[in-house]
Design a protein around this motif. Structure first.
Motif, PDB file in Angstrom:
ATOM      1  N   ALA A   1       0.754  -1.295  -0.020  1.00  0.00           N
ATOM      2  CA  ALA A   1       0.023  -0.025   0.056  1.00  0.00           C
ATOM      3  C   ALA A   1       0.971   1.361  -0.009  1.00  0.00           C
ATOM      4  CB  ALA A   1      -0.736  -0.012   1.245  1.00  0.00           C
ATOM      5  N   ALA A   2       0.322   2.479  -0.427  1.00  0.00           N
ATOM      6  CA  ALA A   2       0.982   3.750  -0.410  1.00  0.00           C
ATOM      7  C   ALA A   2       1.050   4.107   1.162  1.00  0.00           C
ATOM      8  CB  ALA A   2       0.233   4.600  -1.209  1.00  0.00           C
ATOM      9  N   ARG A   3       2.568   4.775   1.187  1.00  0.00           N
ATOM     10  CA  ARG A   3       2.938   5.298   2.443  1.00  0.00           C
ATOM     11  C   ARG A   3       2.165   6.690   2.627  1.00  0.00           C
ATOM     12  NH1 ARG A   3       7.651   4.774   1.888  1.00  0.00           N
ATOM     13  NH2 ARG A   3       8.129   2.996   3.333  1.00  0.00           N
ATOM     14  N   ALA A   4       1.081   6.939   2.724  1.00  0.00           N
ATOM     15  CA  ALA A   4       0.097   8.055   2.451  1.00  0.00           C
ATOM     16  C   ALA A   4      -1.009   8.294   3.454  1.00  0.00           C
ATOM     17  CB  ALA A   4      -0.403   8.268   1.000  1.00  0.00           C
ATOM     18  N   SER A   5      -1.195   9.297   3.900  1.00  0.00           N
ATOM     19  CA  SER A   5      -2.638   9.731   4.758  1.00  0.00           C
ATOM     20  C   SER A   5      -2.784   8.664   5.807  1.00  0.00           C
ATOM     21  CB  SER A   5      -3.678   9.786   3.671  1.00  0.00           C
ATOM     22  OG  SER A   5      -4.094   8.694   2.974  1.00  0.00           O
ATOM     23  N   SER A   6      -3.835   7.721   5.721  1.00  0.00           N
ATOM     24  CA  SER A   6      -4.125   6.823   6.920  1.00  0.00           C
ATOM     25  C   SER A   6      -3.619   5.466   6.652  1.00  0.00           C
ATOM     26  CB  SER A   6      -5.686   6.940   6.767  1.00  0.00           C
ATOM     27  OG  SER A   6      -6.278   6.319   5.903  1.00  0.00           O
ATOM     28  N   LEU A   7      -3.145   5.337   5.392  1.00  0.00           N
ATOM     29  CA  LEU A   7      -2.813   3.774   5.242  1.00  0.00           C
ATOM     30  C   LEU A   7      -1.943   3.230   6.073  1.00  0.00           C
ATOM     31  CD1 LEU A   7      -3.120   3.964   1.188  1.00  0.00           C
ATOM     32  CD2 LEU A   7      -4.795   3.078   2.997  1.00  0.00           C
ATOM     33  N   PRO A   8      -0.724   3.813   6.564  1.00  0.00           N
ATOM     34  CA  PRO A   8      -0.024   3.402   7.543  1.00  0.00           C
ATOM     35  C   PRO A   8      -0.729   3.126   8.772  1.00  0.00           C
ATOM     36  CG  PRO A   8       1.189   5.144   6.445  1.00  0.00           C
ATOM     37  CD  PRO A   8      -0.220   5.259   5.894  1.00  0.00           C
ATOM     38  N   GLU A   9      -1.662   3.577   9.033  1.00  0.00           N
ATOM     39  CA  GLU A   9      -2.248   3.352  10.472  1.00  0.00           C
ATOM     40  C   GLU A   9      -3.159   1.983  10.137  1.00  0.00           C
ATOM     41  OE1 GLU A   9      -4.981   6.376  12.239  1.00  0.00           O
ATOM     42  OE2 GLU A   9      -4.210   7.793  10.827  1.00  0.00           O
ATOM     43  N   VAL A  10      -3.550   1.528   9.092  1.00  0.00           N
ATOM     44  CA  VAL A  10      -4.181   0.473   8.861  1.00  0.00           C
ATOM     45  C   VAL A  10      -3.357  -0.670   8.660  1.00  0.00           C
ATOM     46  CG1 VAL A  10      -5.870  -0.497   6.855  1.00  0.00           C
ATOM     47  CG2 VAL A  10      -6.033   1.751   7.562  1.00  0.00           C
ATOM     48  N   VAL A  11      -2.120  -0.505   7.618  1.00  0.00           N
ATOM     49  CA  VAL A  11      -1.464  -1.494   7.405  1.00  0.00           C
ATOM     50  C   VAL A  11      -0.314  -1.793   8.717  1.00  0.00           C
ATOM     51  CG1 VAL A  11       0.284  -2.403   5.702  1.00  0.00           C
ATOM     52  CG2 VAL A  11      -1.801  -1.212   4.949  1.00  0.00           C
ATOM     53  N   GLY A  12       0.189  -0.806   9.019  1.00  0.00           N
ATOM     54  CA  GLY A  12       1.313  -1.047  10.003  1.00  0.00           C
ATOM     55  C   GLY A  12       2.409  -1.614   9.603  1.00  0.00           C
ATOM     56  N   GLU A  13       2.844  -2.566  10.373  1.00  0.00           N
ATOM     57  CA  GLU A  13       3.988  -3.474   9.956  1.00  0.00           C
ATOM     58  C   GLU A  13       3.560  -4.675   9.330  1.00  0.00           C
ATOM     59  OE1 GLU A  13       7.219  -2.435  10.252  1.00  0.00           O
ATOM     60  OE2 GLU A  13       6.396  -0.603  11.114  1.00  0.00           O
ATOM     61  N   ALA A  14       2.380  -4.842   9.055  1.00  0.00           N
ATOM     62  CA  ALA A  14       1.794  -6.133   8.475  1.00  0.00           C
ATOM     63  C   ALA A  14       1.751  -6.174   6.826  1.00  0.00           C
ATOM     64  CB  ALA A  14       0.302  -6.286   8.917  1.00  0.00           C
ATOM     65  N   GLY A  15       2.224  -5.193   6.318  1.00  0.00           N
ATOM     66  CA  GLY A  15       2.325  -4.965   4.831  1.00  0.00           C
ATOM     67  C   GLY A  15       3.502  -4.228   4.232  1.00  0.00           C
ATOM     68  N   LEU A  16       3.836  -4.091   2.909  1.00  0.00           N
ATOM     69  CA  LEU A  16       4.830  -3.398   2.495  1.00  0.00           C
ATOM     70  C   LEU A  16       3.987  -1.927   2.234  1.00  0.00           C
ATOM     71  CD1 LEU A  16       6.392  -5.777  -0.318  1.00  0.00           C
ATOM     72  CD2 LEU A  16       7.017  -5.327   2.089  1.00  0.00           C
ATOM     73  N   LEU A  17       4.834  -1.038   2.561  1.00  0.00           N
ATOM     74  CA  LEU A  17       4.390   0.605   2.506  1.00  0.00           C
ATOM     75  C   LEU A  17       5.355   1.248   1.406  1.00  0.00           C
ATOM     76  CD1 LEU A  17       3.337   1.499   6.035  1.00  0.00           C
ATOM     77  CD2 LEU A  17       1.897   0.989   4.055  1.00  0.00           C
ATOM     78  N   ILE A  18       4.889   1.944   0.448  1.00  0.00           N
ATOM     79  CA  ILE A  18       5.623   2.230  -0.778  1.00  0.00           C
ATOM     80  C   ILE A  18       5.328   3.658  -0.929  1.00  0.00           C
ATOM     81  CG2 ILE A  18       6.561   2.039  -3.126  1.00  0.00           C
ATOM     82  CD1 ILE A  18       7.306  -0.241  -1.409  1.00  0.00           C
ATOM     83  N   ASP A  19       6.303   4.773  -1.086  1.00  0.00           N
ATOM     84  CA  ASP A  19       5.777   5.968  -1.490  1.00  0.00           C
ATOM     85  C   ASP A  19       5.058   6.195  -2.833  1.00  0.00           C
ATOM     86  OD1 ASP A  19       7.273   7.008   0.691  1.00  0.00           O
ATOM     87  OD2 ASP A  19       9.034   7.704  -0.565  1.00  0.00           O
ATOM     88  N   PRO A  20       3.673   6.774  -2.630  1.00  0.00           N
ATOM     89  CA  PRO A  20       2.789   6.715  -3.790  1.00  0.00           C
ATOM     90  C   PRO A  20       3.294   6.891  -5.133  1.00  0.00           C
ATOM     91  CG  PRO A  20       2.306   8.552  -2.107  1.00  0.00           C
ATOM     92  CD  PRO A  20       3.422   7.536  -1.738  1.00  0.00           C
ATOM     93  N   GLY A  21       4.245   8.054  -5.149  1.00  0.00           N
ATOM     94  CA  GLY A  21       4.857   8.386  -6.615  1.00  0.00           C
ATOM     95  C   GLY A  21       6.054   7.470  -7.108  1.00  0.00           C
ATOM     96  N   ASP A  22       6.508   6.935  -6.319  1.00  0.00           N
ATOM     97  CA  ASP A  22       7.760   5.987  -6.582  1.00  0.00           C
ATOM     98  C   ASP A  22       7.413   4.582  -7.567  1.00  0.00           C
ATOM     99  OD1 ASP A  22      10.218   4.662  -6.832  1.00  0.00           O
ATOM    100  OD2 ASP A  22      10.423   4.349  -4.487  1.00  0.00           O
ATOM    101  N   VAL A  23       7.315   4.785  -8.659  1.00  0.00           N
ATOM    102  CA  VAL A  23       7.089   3.636  -9.765  1.00  0.00           C
ATOM    103  C   VAL A  23       7.810   2.593  -9.644  1.00  0.00           C
ATOM    104  CG1 VAL A  23       6.783   2.936 -11.982  1.00  0.00           C
ATOM    105  CG2 VAL A  23       5.807   5.189 -11.353  1.00  0.00           C
ATOM    106  N   GLU A  24       9.295   2.741  -9.571  1.00  0.00           N
ATOM    107  CA  GLU A  24      10.326   1.598  -9.434  1.00  0.00           C
ATOM    108  C   GLU A  24      10.145   0.794  -7.848  1.00  0.00           C
ATOM    109  OE1 GLU A  24      12.160  -0.225 -11.167  1.00  0.00           O
ATOM    110  OE2 GLU A  24      11.402   1.374 -12.954  1.00  0.00           O
ATOM    111  N   GLY A  25       9.751   1.847  -7.012  1.00  0.00           N
ATOM    112  CA  GLY A  25       9.451   1.080  -5.773  1.00  0.00           C
ATOM    113  C   GLY A  25       8.320   0.042  -5.754  1.00  0.00           C
TER     114      GLY A  25
END
Length: 382
Positions: A306-330
């Motif tokens: 998921a994107a590392r943006a707005s509320s999504l880190p609150e939802v996902v936490g350490e349970a998923g991969l968080l990527i900057d929303p504009g980082d296509v290569e990421g």
């Protein structure tokens, strides 16, 4: 327990409780529906009356009195007129302690104490994603409602911070009531998932996206990442078309290449199987009040990126991969690592299942009642 005469009386404006299932009945409808189901059990000392539209499908919630308006409030303009003109007159005939406006706006000509639920400020943060009339209405009427409300509920700390920072609302008046996840979102038997895959001719592996197709969902970045994947990993998109999805030509190109497939809206009953069938779930949205799809995916045991943006880190936490929303290569590397690494997928599956169990609709209703109690000075322990 108090006598009926001493019970707190709360009116609930639930006009956005939907009737027929559609992609537009997701999100806010689901939140209202699940909270209404649980409010009477959380607060049996409160007398609830919910005002709903002629097409609304209310939950089974003994303890709530349902009042249907005769106005066709499923039409937005009619609903606005009813809320601002007819509803205040209706409330004036009763003896209410509080009105809970369950979606953004309360009647402005009302002296009754108000609690309002504001799900996000997307119409402020991403105004280009809204029609001009809808944007102007939400910005003006939601802000005026919040300024006079006794209490404001929102669905994440990120949304709470937006309300405080952008509109200068007093922090003590803004509370968070996180959404829950329905028990139907859970791992399904392998044979059931295999039969579902066969029925839809689903590839293995594949990436799943669930949500409306609209600009703030940032799908152009996900589509570009999918276009760069070698070997190809198909993306399947589930959800209705929203406002101005400028990325659609790119989606059609990828469909012709066999790299993407847009399913459209699917019935609620099927959604858990889509999550279960996916190799991974991708959610690149730049802005969410909460972000239900990642939570539902985790509850089904599907690894999430998921994107590392707005509320999504609150939802996902350490349970998923968080990527900057504009980082296509990421996004390319994150998807590639999840597709290739079965051990990583299994690790995230376990973490996701554990994290999803933290979010319950009972806790949502409890936080809602806590704010009612604060405003009405009711004693919860009585």
């Amino acid at each position: 327990m108090r006598s009926d005469a001493a019970r707190v009386r709360i009116a609930l404006n639930a006009q956005l409780l939907a009737g027929e299932a559609s992609y537009r009945s997701a999100g806010i409808h689901r939140y209202i529906y699940e909270v209404l189901r649980r409010l009477p059990r959380q607060a049996p000392w409160i007398a609830f009356t919910a005002f709903i539209g002629p097409r609304s499908a209310p939950p089974d919630a003994p303890g709530i009195r349902w009042v249907r308006t005769r106005w066709p409030t499923h039409q937005p303009l009619i609903r606005i007129l009813w809320e601002q003109l007819a509803f205040p007159l209706l409330l004036a005939r009763g003896d209410w302690d509080l009105l809970h406006a369950m979606a953004f706006v309360a009647p402005l000509a009302l002296r009754l104490p108000v609690v309002v639920t504001v799900y996000d400020l997307s119409f402020v943060r991403y105004p280009q994603a809204f029609r001009a009339g809808n944007r102007a209405y939400l910005r003006l009427f939601t802000r005026l409602t919040c300024q006079r409300a006794a209490g404001i509920l929102t669905i994440s700390q990120a949304a709470r911070e937006d309300l405080i920072r952008l509109w200068g609302l007093p922090p003590e008046r803004v509370a968070v009531a996180y959404p829950g996840v329905d028990p139907r979102f859970r791992p399904r038997p392998l044979e059931e998932v295999a039969a579902f895959r066969a029925r839809y001719g689903l590839p293995d592996p594949f990436i799943l996206y669930v949500g409306t197709l609209e600009p703030r969902k940032n799908l152009e970045v996900l589509l570009e990442a999918v276009a760069r994947l070698t070997p190809p990993v198909p993306l399947i998109l589930v959800g209705g078309k929203g406002w101005k999805p400028a990325f659609l030509p790119r989606l059609w190109d990828l469909e012709r290449e066999g790299r993407a497939r847009w399913i459209g809206f699917v019935p609620d009953a099927e959604l858990p199987l889509w999550y279960n069938a996916a190799t991974l779930f991708a959610y690149p949205s730049r802005y969410e009040g909460f972000g239900m799809p990642p939570l539902e995916a985790m509850a089904c045991g599907t690894p999430v990126i998921a994107a590392r943006a707005s509320s999504l880190p609150e939802v996902v936490g350490e349970a998923g991969l968080l990527i900057d929303p504009g980082d296509v290569e990421g996004w390319v590397e994150g998807i590639r690592s999840l597709v290739r690494d079965a051990e990583l997928r299994e690790t995230l599956r376990g973490r996701g299942l554990a994290r999803a169990r933290r979010f319950t609709w009972e806790a949502t209703a409890e936080a809602t009642v806590a704010l009612y109690n604060k405003i009405t000075h009711n004693d919860l322990s009585a």
